[in-house]
Design a protein around this motif. Structure first.
Motif, PDB file in Angstrom:
ATOM      1  N   TRP A   2       6.050  26.305   3.492  1.00  0.00           N
ATOM      2  CA  TRP A   2       6.177  24.855   3.281  1.00  0.00           C
ATOM      3  C   TRP A   2       6.032  24.519   1.802  1.00  0.00           C
ATOM      4  N   PHE A   3       5.131  25.211   1.114  1.00  0.00           N
ATOM      5  CA  PHE A   3       4.977  25.019  -0.326  1.00  0.00           C
ATOM      6  C   PHE A   3       6.251  25.427  -1.063  1.00  0.00           C
ATOM      7  N   LEU A   4       6.859  26.513  -0.639  1.00  0.00           N
ATOM      8  CA  LEU A   4       8.103  26.981  -1.253  1.00  0.00           C
ATOM      9  C   LEU A   4       9.220  25.966  -1.041  1.00  0.00           C
ATOM     10  N   MET A   5       9.279  25.379   0.146  1.00  0.00           N
ATOM     11  CA  MET A   5      10.287  24.342   0.403  1.00  0.00           C
ATOM     12  C   MET A   5      10.079  23.133  -0.499  1.00  0.00           C
ATOM     13  N   SER A   6       8.830  22.696  -0.644  1.00  0.00           N
ATOM     14  CA  SER A   6       8.579  21.531  -1.498  1.00  0.00           C
ATOM     15  C   SER A   6       8.851  21.857  -2.961  1.00  0.00           C
ATOM     16  N   ALA A   7       8.575  23.085  -3.390  1.00  0.00           N
ATOM     17  CA  ALA A   7       8.885  23.480  -4.766  1.00  0.00           C
ATOM     18  C   ALA A   7      10.391  23.507  -4.999  1.00  0.00           C
ATOM     19  N   ASP A   8      11.151  23.940  -4.012  1.00  0.00           N
ATOM     20  CA  ASP A   8      12.614  23.918  -4.135  1.00  0.00           C
ATOM     21  C   ASP A   8      13.139  22.491  -4.235  1.00  0.00           C
ATOM     22  N   LEU A   9      12.606  21.607  -3.415  1.00  0.00           N
ATOM     23  CA  LEU A   9      13.030  20.209  -3.477  1.00  0.00           C
ATOM     24  C   LEU A   9      12.656  19.580  -4.815  1.00  0.00           C
ATOM     25  N   ALA A  10      11.465  19.895  -5.310  1.00  0.00           N
ATOM     26  CA  ALA A  10      11.054  19.384  -6.623  1.00  0.00           C
ATOM     27  C   ALA A  10      11.967  19.924  -7.723  1.00  0.00           C
ATOM     28  N   TRP A  13      14.084  17.728 -10.243  1.00  0.00           N
ATOM     29  CA  TRP A  13      13.822  17.950 -11.663  1.00  0.00           C
ATOM     30  C   TRP A  13      15.095  18.317 -12.411  1.00  0.00           C
ATOM     31  N   MET A  14      15.910  19.173 -11.838  1.00  0.00           N
ATOM     32  CA  MET A  14      17.157  19.574 -12.497  1.00  0.00           C
ATOM     33  C   MET A  14      18.164  18.425 -12.519  1.00  0.00           C
TER      34      MET A  14
END
Length: 107
Positions: free
Chosen positions: A3-11, A15-16
């Motif tokens: 779940w943390f990895l998913m939120s980091a991908d969305l962030a 960001w990009m």
């Protein structure tokens, strides 16, 4: 952790989308976050990683019931996520290392 990895991908996608062009052209150091000045490619990679993990999460009841195909898809999505987050991690580690080596920059 997934779940943390998913939120980091969305962030990373957000960001990009907002800061990607600036990060590409501000300096060579900030271009590290966009994997050498390729913010559009990084945005696409992070979006694919997020969508892949989100699909696996829905199909596996929140990563609780994984069969062989879903486990393979989860692992592939995790590899894509790591690729998408590598530039950001390198930028943060470079900034922290320069802070340790050079200390506070005072006029």
């Amino acid at each position: 952790m997934l779940w943390f990895l998913m939120s980091a991908d969305l962030a990373t996608v957000i960001w990009m989308y907002t800061l990607g062009p600036w990060l590409d052209h501000a300096s060579k150091f900030t271009a590290t976050a966009t994997l050498g000045g390729h913010h559009v490619i990084l945005l696409i990679i992070a979006a694919v990683a997020f969508l892949s993990l989100a699909t696996v999460a829905v199909l596996s009841d929140g990563f609780t019931t994984l069969d062989r195909r879903l486990s393979l898809a989860k692992n592939l999505a995790c590899v894509i996520s790591v690729i998408a987050l590598t530039g950001f991690v390198a930028l943060i580690l470079g900034a922290l290392l320069s802070r340790v080596l050079f200390g506070a920059l005072r006029p």
